[in-house]
Design an enzyme around this catalytic site. Structure first.
Site, PDB file in Angstrom:
ATOM      1  N   HIS A   1      40.099  44.115  40.911  1.00  0.00           N
ATOM      2  CA  HIS A   1      38.735  43.678  40.606  1.00  0.00           C
ATOM      3  C   HIS A   1      37.953  44.830  40.015  1.00  0.00           C
ATOM      4  O   HIS A   1      38.214  45.998  40.329  1.00  0.00           O
ATOM      5  CB  HIS A   1      38.033  43.124  41.856  1.00  0.00           C
TER       6      HIS A   1
ATOM      7  N   CYS B   1      42.039  35.498  46.285  1.00  0.00           N
ATOM      8  CA  CYS B   1      42.788  34.288  45.894  1.00  0.00           C
ATOM      9  C   CYS B   1      42.166  33.055  46.564  1.00  0.00           C
ATOM     10  O   CYS B   1      42.053  31.995  45.944  1.00  0.00           O
ATOM     11  CB  CYS B   1      44.262  34.412  46.271  1.00  0.00           C
TER      12      CYS B   1
HETATM   13  P1  AMP Z   1      37.150  47.626  46.952  1.00  0.00           P
HETATM   14  O1  AMP Z   1      36.832  48.613  48.023  1.00  0.00           O
HETATM   15  O2  AMP Z   1      37.089  48.204  45.562  1.00  0.00           O
HETATM   16  O3  AMP Z   1      38.461  46.908  47.217  1.00  0.00           O
HETATM   17  O4  AMP Z   1      35.992  46.550  46.972  1.00  0.00           O
HETATM   18  C1  AMP Z   1      36.074  45.329  47.632  1.00  0.00           C
HETATM   19  C2  AMP Z   1      34.702  44.711  47.554  1.00  0.00           C
HETATM   20  O5  AMP Z   1      34.821  43.350  47.885  1.00  0.00           O
HETATM   21  C3  AMP Z   1      33.694  45.326  48.532  1.00  0.00           C
HETATM   22  O6  AMP Z   1      32.588  45.856  47.801  1.00  0.00           O
HETATM   23  C4  AMP Z   1      33.301  44.158  49.429  1.00  0.00           C
HETATM   24  O7  AMP Z   1      31.927  44.171  49.791  1.00  0.00           O
HETATM   25  C5  AMP Z   1      33.652  42.960  48.552  1.00  0.00           C
HETATM   26  N1  AMP Z   1      33.955  41.723  49.273  1.00  0.00           N
HETATM   27  C6  AMP Z   1      34.813  41.575  50.300  1.00  0.00           C
HETATM   28  N2  AMP Z   1      34.849  40.280  50.692  1.00  0.00           N
HETATM   29  C7  AMP Z   1      33.994  39.610  49.879  1.00  0.00           C
HETATM   30  C8  AMP Z   1      33.584  38.251  49.778  1.00  0.00           C
HETATM   31  N3  AMP Z   1      34.051  37.297  50.606  1.00  0.00           N
HETATM   32  N4  AMP Z   1      32.690  37.910  48.832  1.00  0.00           N
HETATM   33  C9  AMP Z   1      32.188  38.847  47.993  1.00  0.00           C
HETATM   34  N5  AMP Z   1      32.549  40.147  48.040  1.00  0.00           N
HETATM   35  C10 AMP Z   1      33.431  40.531  48.962  1.00  0.00           C
HETATM   36 ZN    ZN Z   2      44.795  37.670  45.442  1.00  0.00          ZN
END
Ligand code: AMP
Ligand code: ZN
Length: 110
Positions: free
Chosen positions: A98, A7
């Site tokens: 996502h 967000c």
């Molecule tokens: P999940 O485990 O499916 O919730 O994946 C979350 C993903 O978000 C992971 O692959 C992280 O590397 C990615 N992530 C977390 N913070 C950021 C950020 N600030 N910018 C880009 N990707 C992110």
């Molecule tokens: Zn959110």
């Protein structure tokens, strides 16, 4: 959601260049890529995860797959390897729905 990282990215409180942007979605590269190309497609609406989806999200889900197809083409992945992954439960670390688009060589589990 006030302290949800995605967000904050969507509200531009955390600077991030978007690979794709529409009224309902944003997409940006994963900060810790698991593949040569690793893009996150994220609804602007804070939906916690797959378990929070319902019939009202039908149009949004279609838009997500249209965005995926657009990103597949813009990254020349159509004849390469690609996958779309949605984590849930303990496999999900960011509690804002996502879709991971993983392209080329997959290096590790997302
Ligand atoms: P999940 O485990 O499916 O919730 O994946 C979350 C993903 O978000 C992971 O692959 C992280 O590397 C990615 N992530 C977390 N913070 C950021 C950020 N600030 N910018 C880009 N990707 C992110
Ligand atoms: Zn959110």
């Amino acid at each position: 959601m006030d302290d949800c990282i995605f967000c904050k990215i969507i509200r531009k409180e955390i600077p991030k260049e978007f690979s794709f942007e529409s009224d309902t979605l944003v997409a940006f590269p994963d900060i810790n890529p698991s593949a040569d190309i690793h893009i996150l497609i994220v609804p602007r609406e804070h939906i916690g995860g797959i378990a929070d989806l319902n019939e009202s999200h039908g149009k949004l889900l279609t838009e997500i797959y249209k965005a995926v197809n657009q990103l597949v083409k813009s990254n020349n992945l159509q004849d390469d390897l690609y996958r779309v992954v949605v984590n849930g439960g303990k496999a999900q670390h960011v509690p804002h729905l996502h879709f991971h688009l993983l392209g080329g060589q997959w290096k590790k589990m997302v």
